[in-house]
Design a protein around this motif. Sequence first.
Motif, short mmCIF file in Angstrom:
data_model
loop_
_atom_site.label_atom_id
_atom_site.label_comp_id
_atom_site.label_asym_id
_atom_site.label_seq_id
_atom_site.Cartn_x
_atom_site.Cartn_y
_atom_site.Cartn_z
N ILE A 157 55.06 -25.65 -9.38
CA ILE A 157 54.17 -24.59 -8.88
C ILE A 157 52.75 -25.14 -8.73
CG2 ILE A 157 53.08 -22.38 -9.46
CD1 ILE A 157 55.74 -21.47 -10.58
N GLN A 158 52.30 -25.91 -9.71
CA GLN A 158 50.93 -26.45 -9.63
C GLN A 158 50.74 -27.28 -8.36
OE1 GLN A 158 50.22 -28.55 -13.29
NE2 GLN A 158 49.47 -26.72 -14.31
N GLN A 159 51.73 -28.09 -8.05
CA GLN A 159 51.58 -28.95 -6.85
C GLN A 159 51.48 -28.12 -5.58
OE1 GLN A 159 54.26 -32.51 -6.69
NE2 GLN A 159 55.01 -31.65 -8.63
N TYR A 160 52.31 -27.09 -5.47
CA TYR A 160 52.27 -26.26 -4.26
C TYR A 160 50.99 -25.43 -4.19
CZ TYR A 160 56.96 -27.47 -2.64
OH TYR A 160 58.04 -28.14 -2.15
N VAL A 161 50.53 -24.96 -5.34
CA VAL A 161 49.27 -24.18 -5.35
C VAL A 161 48.12 -25.08 -4.94
CG1 VAL A 161 47.59 -23.05 -6.88
CG2 VAL A 161 50.01 -22.43 -7.02
#
Length: 215
Positions: A157-161
Amino acid sequence: MTKLRVHCFAISLDGYGAGPNQDVDNPLGVGGLALHEWVFPTRTWQTMHGKDGGLAGIDDDFASRGFENIGASILGRNMFGPIRGPWLDETWKGWWGNNPPYHTPVFVLTNHARPSIVMDGGTTFHFVTDGIQAALQRAVEAANGQDVRLGGGISTIQQYVRAGLVDEMHLAISPILLGAGEHLLAGLDMPKLGYRCTKHVPSPNVTHVVLTRGA
Ligand SMILES: NC(=O)c1ccc[n+]([C@@H]2O[C@H](COP(=O)([O-])OP(=O)(O)OC[C@H]3O[C@@H](n4cnc5c(N)ncnc54)[C@H](OP(=O)(O)O)[C@@H]3O)[C@@H](O)[C@H]2O)c1
Protein backbone atom coordinates in the motif's frame (compact mmCIF):
# COMPACT_ATOMS: atom_id res chain seq x y z
CA MET A 1 -12.04 5.17 -15.23
CA THR A 2 -10.83 2.21 -13.20
CA LYS A 3 -10.01 3.17 -9.61
CA LEU A 4 -7.48 1.61 -7.29
CA ARG A 5 -9.24 1.17 -3.93
CA VAL A 6 -8.20 0.02 -0.47
CA HIS A 7 -10.96 -1.35 1.75
CA CYS A 8 -11.21 -2.59 5.31
CA PHE A 9 -7.56 -2.00 6.02
CA ALA A 10 -7.42 -2.20 9.79
CA ILE A 11 -4.87 -0.23 11.80
CA SER A 12 -4.25 0.06 15.51
CA LEU A 13 -4.56 3.34 17.40
CA ASP A 14 -0.79 3.64 17.12
CA GLY A 15 -0.94 3.12 13.38
CA TYR A 16 0.18 -0.48 12.82
CA GLY A 17 -1.43 -2.65 10.12
CA ALA A 18 0.33 -5.82 11.30
CA GLY A 19 2.05 -6.81 14.52
CA PRO A 20 5.70 -7.90 14.68
CA ASN A 21 7.08 -11.35 13.76
CA GLN A 22 4.73 -12.50 10.99
CA ASP A 23 4.87 -16.26 10.56
CA VAL A 24 2.65 -19.21 9.79
CA ASP A 25 1.07 -19.06 13.27
CA ASN A 26 0.71 -15.26 13.21
CA PRO A 27 -0.27 -14.23 9.66
CA LEU A 28 -0.93 -10.69 10.91
CA GLY A 29 2.08 -10.63 13.21
CA VAL A 30 1.86 -11.07 16.96
CA GLY A 31 -1.33 -9.42 18.24
CA GLY A 32 -2.44 -8.39 14.73
CA LEU A 33 -5.54 -10.57 14.57
CA ALA A 34 -7.23 -8.25 17.07
CA LEU A 35 -7.19 -5.52 14.39
CA HIS A 36 -9.93 -7.41 12.56
CA GLU A 37 -12.31 -8.25 15.37
CA TRP A 38 -14.79 -5.69 14.05
CA VAL A 39 -15.24 -7.55 10.76
CA PHE A 40 -15.68 -11.15 11.93
CA PRO A 41 -19.31 -10.80 13.12
CA THR A 42 -20.47 -8.97 9.98
CA ARG A 43 -22.87 -10.57 7.52
CA THR A 44 -20.33 -10.00 4.74
CA TRP A 45 -17.59 -11.92 6.57
CA GLN A 46 -19.92 -14.73 7.62
CA THR A 47 -21.26 -15.12 4.07
CA MET A 48 -17.70 -15.11 2.69
CA HIS A 49 -16.99 -18.07 4.94
CA GLY A 50 -20.11 -19.99 3.91
CA LYS A 51 -22.11 -19.25 7.04
CA ASP A 52 -25.64 -17.90 7.47
CA GLY A 53 -26.49 -14.86 9.52
CA GLY A 54 -24.03 -12.26 10.68
CA LEU A 55 -24.70 -8.69 11.69
CA ALA A 56 -25.96 -5.90 9.44
CA GLY A 57 -25.12 -2.28 10.29
CA ILE A 58 -22.28 0.19 9.93
CA ASP A 59 -19.44 -2.35 9.98
CA ASP A 60 -21.19 -4.60 7.49
CA ASP A 61 -21.90 -1.67 5.16
CA PHE A 62 -18.19 -0.86 5.01
CA ALA A 63 -17.20 -4.53 4.65
CA SER A 64 -19.61 -5.15 1.78
CA ARG A 65 -18.52 -2.00 -0.09
CA GLY A 66 -15.10 -3.58 -0.48
CA PHE A 67 -16.54 -6.16 -2.87
CA GLU A 68 -18.66 -3.84 -5.01
CA ASN A 69 -17.50 -3.35 -8.61
CA ILE A 70 -14.15 -5.08 -8.05
CA GLY A 71 -12.69 -6.89 -11.08
CA ALA A 72 -9.17 -7.71 -9.85
CA SER A 73 -6.95 -7.42 -6.78
CA ILE A 74 -3.31 -6.71 -5.98
CA LEU A 75 -1.47 -8.16 -2.97
CA GLY A 76 2.06 -8.14 -1.64
CA ARG A 77 3.78 -11.46 -1.26
CA ASN A 78 3.80 -11.29 2.57
CA MET A 79 0.02 -11.05 2.54
CA PHE A 80 -0.14 -14.10 0.28
CA GLY A 81 1.77 -16.23 2.76
CA PRO A 82 4.50 -16.71 5.37
CA ILE A 83 7.24 -17.93 3.00
CA ARG A 84 10.10 -15.47 2.45
CA GLY A 85 12.84 -15.66 -0.15
CA PRO A 86 12.78 -18.18 -3.01
CA TRP A 87 9.76 -20.51 -3.20
CA LEU A 88 11.20 -23.84 -2.08
CA ASP A 89 8.28 -25.70 -3.64
CA GLU A 90 4.91 -24.70 -5.00
CA THR A 91 2.64 -26.27 -2.41
CA TRP A 92 1.74 -22.95 -0.71
CA LYS A 93 -1.37 -21.52 -2.39
CA GLY A 94 -2.34 -18.72 0.00
CA TRP A 95 -4.02 -18.60 3.40
CA TRP A 96 -7.52 -19.05 2.09
CA GLY A 97 -7.94 -22.71 1.07
CA ASN A 98 -9.09 -23.97 -2.33
CA ASN A 99 -11.75 -21.30 -2.82
CA PRO A 100 -10.24 -17.93 -1.83
CA PRO A 101 -12.60 -15.01 -1.20
CA TYR A 102 -11.38 -12.99 -4.21
CA HIS A 103 -13.22 -14.64 -7.12
CA THR A 104 -11.20 -12.51 -9.56
CA PRO A 105 -7.63 -12.45 -10.89
CA VAL A 106 -5.20 -11.52 -8.08
CA PHE A 107 -1.77 -10.08 -8.87
CA VAL A 108 0.84 -10.86 -6.19
CA LEU A 109 3.94 -8.64 -6.13
CA THR A 110 7.12 -10.61 -5.56
CA ASN A 111 10.78 -10.76 -6.50
CA HIS A 112 10.50 -14.53 -6.94
CA ALA A 113 8.79 -15.74 -10.11
CA ARG A 114 6.26 -18.53 -9.96
CA PRO A 115 3.63 -19.88 -12.39
CA SER A 116 0.06 -18.65 -11.98
CA ILE A 117 -2.27 -20.75 -9.82
CA VAL A 118 -5.89 -21.29 -10.81
CA MET A 119 -8.04 -21.77 -7.70
CA ASP A 120 -11.72 -22.69 -7.33
CA GLY A 121 -14.39 -19.99 -7.50
CA GLY A 122 -12.79 -17.74 -10.12
CA THR A 123 -9.60 -16.72 -8.26
CA THR A 124 -6.31 -16.97 -10.16
CA PHE A 125 -3.08 -15.88 -8.48
CA HIS A 126 -0.56 -14.31 -10.87
CA PHE A 127 2.94 -13.54 -9.58
CA VAL A 128 4.32 -10.23 -10.85
CA THR A 129 8.06 -9.61 -10.69
CA ASP A 130 8.31 -6.38 -12.65
CA GLY A 131 6.97 -3.90 -10.12
CA ILE A 132 3.91 -1.99 -9.01
CA GLN A 133 3.16 -0.27 -12.33
CA ALA A 134 3.20 -3.58 -14.21
CA ALA A 135 0.96 -5.21 -11.60
CA LEU A 136 -1.49 -2.32 -11.81
CA GLN A 137 -1.54 -2.38 -15.60
CA ARG A 138 -2.28 -6.11 -15.63
CA ALA A 139 -4.92 -5.73 -12.93
CA VAL A 140 -6.65 -2.87 -14.75
CA GLU A 141 -6.78 -4.96 -17.94
CA ALA A 142 -8.11 -7.96 -16.03
CA ALA A 143 -10.73 -5.82 -14.25
CA ASN A 144 -12.22 -4.95 -17.63
CA GLY A 145 -13.78 -1.64 -16.60
CA GLN A 146 -14.38 -2.50 -12.96
CA ASP A 147 -12.15 -1.23 -10.13
CA VAL A 148 -9.04 -2.86 -8.67
CA ARG A 149 -8.83 -3.60 -4.95
CA LEU A 150 -5.46 -3.15 -3.32
CA GLY A 151 -5.54 -5.72 -0.54
CA GLY A 152 -2.25 -4.98 1.21
CA GLY A 153 -0.03 -5.51 3.03
CA ILE A 154 1.58 -2.42 4.36
CA SER A 155 4.66 -2.19 2.15
CA THR A 156 2.51 -2.69 -0.95
CA ILE A 157 0.00 0.00 0.00
CA GLN A 158 2.81 2.42 0.87
CA GLN A 159 4.39 2.00 -2.55
CA TYR A 160 1.14 2.65 -4.41
CA VAL A 161 0.26 5.63 -2.20
CA ARG A 162 3.72 7.14 -2.65
CA ALA A 163 3.39 6.75 -6.43
CA GLY A 164 0.05 8.63 -6.34
CA LEU A 165 -1.89 5.62 -7.65
CA VAL A 166 -4.39 4.89 -4.86
CA ASP A 167 -7.69 6.71 -5.38
CA GLU A 168 -9.45 5.81 -2.16
CA MET A 169 -8.53 4.21 1.16
CA HIS A 170 -10.99 2.92 3.73
CA LEU A 171 -9.18 2.43 7.03
CA ALA A 172 -10.77 0.81 10.08
CA ILE A 173 -9.11 2.17 13.21
CA SER A 174 -9.34 -0.50 15.88
CA PRO A 175 -9.24 0.44 19.57
CA ILE A 176 -6.06 -1.50 20.33
CA LEU A 177 -2.38 -0.61 20.72
CA LEU A 178 0.22 -2.86 19.08
CA GLY A 179 3.40 -0.98 19.97
CA ALA A 180 5.42 -2.55 17.14
CA GLY A 181 5.01 -4.09 13.70
CA GLU A 182 4.35 -2.61 10.26
CA HIS A 183 3.26 1.03 10.42
CA LEU A 184 0.93 2.05 7.59
CA LEU A 185 1.41 5.80 7.30
CA ALA A 186 4.96 6.25 8.64
CA GLY A 187 6.92 8.46 6.27
CA LEU A 188 3.92 9.22 4.06
CA ASP A 189 2.94 12.89 3.84
CA MET A 190 -0.69 12.19 3.03
CA PRO A 191 -1.85 15.83 2.54
CA LYS A 192 1.09 16.47 0.24
CA LEU A 193 0.19 13.32 -1.68
CA GLY A 194 -3.26 14.83 -2.23
CA TYR A 195 -5.38 12.98 0.32
CA ARG A 196 -7.97 14.29 2.65
CA CYS A 197 -10.41 12.60 4.97
CA THR A 198 -13.79 12.47 3.22
CA LYS A 199 -15.67 10.28 5.69
CA HIS A 200 -15.39 9.26 9.34
CA VAL A 201 -18.00 7.05 10.93
CA PRO A 202 -17.69 5.45 14.37
CA SER A 203 -19.31 2.13 15.14
CA PRO A 204 -19.24 0.50 18.58
CA ASN A 205 -16.27 -1.61 17.42
CA VAL A 206 -14.08 0.59 15.24
CA THR A 207 -13.80 4.02 13.59
CA HIS A 208 -14.17 3.96 9.82
CA VAL A 209 -12.21 6.58 7.91
CA VAL A 210 -12.10 7.15 4.16
CA LEU A 211 -9.16 9.01 2.62
CA THR A 212 -9.69 10.22 -0.94
CA ARG A 213 -7.06 11.55 -3.32
CA GLY A 214 -7.88 14.76 -5.13
CA ALA A 215 -11.21 15.26 -3.36
N1 LIG B 1 -4.43 -4.65 8.70
C1 LIG B 1 -5.00 -5.10 7.60
O1 LIG B 1 -6.17 -4.83 7.28
C2 LIG B 1 -4.18 -5.96 6.69
C3 LIG B 1 -4.61 -6.20 5.37
C4 LIG B 1 -3.80 -6.95 4.55
C5 LIG B 1 -2.61 -7.49 5.04
N2 LIG B 1 -2.25 -7.26 6.31
C6 LIG B 1 -1.02 -7.82 6.87
O2 LIG B 1 0.10 -7.12 6.35
C7 LIG B 1 1.22 -7.97 6.49
C8 LIG B 1 2.01 -7.95 5.19
O3 LIG B 1 2.44 -6.63 4.93
P1 LIG B 1 3.98 -6.36 4.62
O4 LIG B 1 4.17 -4.90 4.58
O5 LIG B 1 4.81 -7.17 5.55
O6 LIG B 1 4.19 -7.02 3.19
P2 LIG B 1 3.41 -7.02 1.79
O7 LIG B 1 3.18 -5.66 1.31
O8 LIG B 1 2.23 -7.95 1.86
O9 LIG B 1 4.50 -7.79 0.91
C9 LIG B 1 5.81 -7.28 0.81
C10 LIG B 1 6.59 -8.24 -0.07
O10 LIG B 1 6.00 -8.30 -1.37
C11 LIG B 1 7.02 -8.29 -2.36
N3 LIG B 1 6.97 -6.97 -3.02
C12 LIG B 1 6.37 -5.84 -2.57
N4 LIG B 1 6.55 -4.84 -3.45
C13 LIG B 1 7.26 -5.36 -4.47
C14 LIG B 1 7.75 -4.81 -5.67
N5 LIG B 1 7.53 -3.53 -6.01
N6 LIG B 1 8.45 -5.62 -6.51
C15 LIG B 1 8.64 -6.93 -6.20
N7 LIG B 1 8.20 -7.50 -5.05
C16 LIG B 1 7.53 -6.72 -4.21
C17 LIG B 1 8.33 -8.48 -1.62
O11 LIG B 1 8.46 -9.88 -1.40
P3 LIG B 1 9.65 -10.81 -1.94
O12 LIG B 1 10.84 -9.93 -2.17
O13 LIG B 1 9.84 -11.79 -0.82
O14 LIG B 1 9.14 -11.48 -3.16
C18 LIG B 1 8.02 -7.81 -0.30
O15 LIG B 1 8.87 -8.24 0.75
C19 LIG B 1 0.70 -9.35 6.82
O16 LIG B 1 0.87 -9.57 8.22
C20 LIG B 1 -0.76 -9.25 6.48
O17 LIG B 1 -1.55 -10.16 7.19
C21 LIG B 1 -2.99 -6.47 7.15
